[in-house]
Design an enzyme around this catalytic site. Structure first.
Site, PDB file in Angstrom:
ATOM      1  N   GLU A   1      -6.364  -4.595 -10.898  1.00  0.00           N
ATOM      2  CA  GLU A   1      -5.212  -5.739 -10.506  1.00  0.00           C
ATOM      3  C   GLU A   1      -5.502  -6.879 -11.009  1.00  0.00           C
ATOM      4  O   GLU A   1      -4.911  -7.626 -11.608  1.00  0.00           O
ATOM      5  CB  GLU A   1      -4.717  -5.378  -8.948  1.00  0.00           C
ATOM      6  CG  GLU A   1      -3.990  -4.250  -8.881  1.00  0.00           C
ATOM      7  CD  GLU A   1      -4.819  -3.093  -8.717  1.00  0.00           C
ATOM      8  OE1 GLU A   1      -4.246  -1.732  -8.519  1.00  0.00           O
ATOM      9  OE2 GLU A   1      -6.177  -3.190  -8.458  1.00  0.00           O
TER      10      GLU A   1
ATOM     11  N   HIS B   1       0.407   2.888   0.806  1.00  0.00           N
ATOM     12  CA  HIS B   1       1.457   2.659  -0.142  1.00  0.00           C
ATOM     13  C   HIS B   1       2.794   2.736  -0.046  1.00  0.00           C
ATOM     14  O   HIS B   1       3.696   3.069  -0.710  1.00  0.00           O
ATOM     15  CB  HIS B   1       1.086   4.194  -0.995  1.00  0.00           C
ATOM     16  CG  HIS B   1      -0.392   4.489  -1.688  1.00  0.00           C
ATOM     17  ND1 HIS B   1      -0.996   4.862  -1.013  1.00  0.00           N
ATOM     18  CD2 HIS B   1      -0.678   4.284  -2.947  1.00  0.00           C
ATOM     19  CE1 HIS B   1      -2.344   5.036  -1.560  1.00  0.00           C
ATOM     20  NE2 HIS B   1      -1.841   4.719  -2.898  1.00  0.00           N
TER      21      HIS B   1
END
Length: 326
Positions: A61, A130
């Site tokens: 990321e 998540h």
């Protein structure tokens, strides 16, 4: 174009429209090219625009958002994907400390026109790491615009506005909405960021919602109408800029307010909306303000437990009944 389009396909359509319009727009992220995205939200982009403008990245990321920042500072308009909004934590230094501060710290000499797209929210049993709704994380950082569409047409229109913005935009796409369908947007469709929509009119209570929480009060309003309570539903669309004027105008008609958010109650965006109402619209209120929000616990895997944690139609109906009786 077909009579309906899915929220999922609207993401790819919105990006493609801007890539056709502006050659400086590029896309980058994990599995967004050949695979078409893990949620199939970038299907067809590699085939149409090629590997020069649609980049598969490593699983980093920091690399994705760092590269996007550099590209934006040097003349491109990158659209970076972070697969799950939970993973914004992995690139938080760029998103909180670097990107939103560049224009200010360079005295306006450098802008960072980028979009960070991310799949947000719960309701699908993906578990604690998540499933988070993380709009409130970004809300703590001055300098970021925050968009969270609820319909396919808004996905396309708000993506257009986000990609054209010279400010960095965090664009939250709700996982629970990907399969939903709606009317396709017309050519050239642009939805100005910071403009809320009244999606149902009513005279008794204002329900303020965002993204996945917009369908919930719409359903709750149907139940309440059978009891003689007419609810007005406001889709905020964006948190920054925040269209407080539309909320206050609605409250002027209804005198009662309920915010409906997936963020945890502690520090959720609803608290900001409520504080603005307390500052600027207190005399409009005929009853206490209520917040329907996520519980302050990690999100469970089990559907039956997750339903206890996130907003539901029943929770909204219960709160509105209490307000109506006040």
């Amino acid at each position: 174009m077909a009579d309906v389009i899915t929220y999922r396909d609207a993401v790819a359509e919105g990006i493609a429209r801007e890539m056709r319009r502006d050659a400086s727009v590029v896309c980058l992220g994990e599995d967004i090219a050949a695979a078409g995205g893990v949620f199939k939200t970038t299907t067809g982009l590699l085939e149409e625009f090629g590997p020069g403008r649609v980049w598969d990245t490593p699983i980093s990321e920091q690399a994705i958002v760092g590269a996007a920042m550099g590209a934006a500072m040097t003349g491109m308009r990158p659209v970076a994907e972070i697969m799950f909004s939970d993973f914004l934590a992995c690139c938080w230094d760029y998103l909180a400390n670097e990107i939103p501060k560049v224009r200010y710290m360079t005295g306006g000499q450098v802008t960072v026109p980028l979009v960070v797209r991310t799949a947000n929210g719960g309701g699908l049993g993906f578990g604690a790491q998540h499933s988070q709704a993380t709009e409130n994380w970004a809300l703590t950082v001055p300098g970021l615009k925050i968009a969270a569409p609820a319909t396919p047409a808004d996905v396309v229109g708000m993506l257009a506005a986000a990609i054209r913005s010279d400010d960095p935009v965090v664009f939250f796409e709700h996982k629970g909405l990907f399969a939903t369908k709606g009317p396709p947007p017309p050519p050239g469709h642009v939805v100005e960021l910071g403009r809320a929509a009244v999606v149902r009119e009513g005279a008794d209570v204002t329900l303020v919602a965002l993204a996945s929480t917009v369908p919930l009060p719409l359903k709750a309003a149907g139940v309440l109408a059978g009891e003689g309570i007419e609810a007005e539903v406001v889709d905020l669309r964006c948190l920054v800029p925040l269209d407080a004027a539309t909320v206050l105008a609605s409250l002027g008609r209804t005198s009662r307010l309920v915010t409906v958010e997936e963020n945890p109650y502690q520090g959720g965006w609803g608290a900001t909306v409520v504080s603005v109402v307390a500052d600027e619209g207190f005399t409009l209120l005929d009853a206490p303000v209520r917040r329907v929000a996520g519980e302050c616990v990690p999100l469970p895997f089990a559907d039956s437990l997750e339903e206890q944690v996130i907003p539901t139609v029943d929770k909204i109906v219960t709160e509105v009944r209490r307000l109506a009786a006040y």
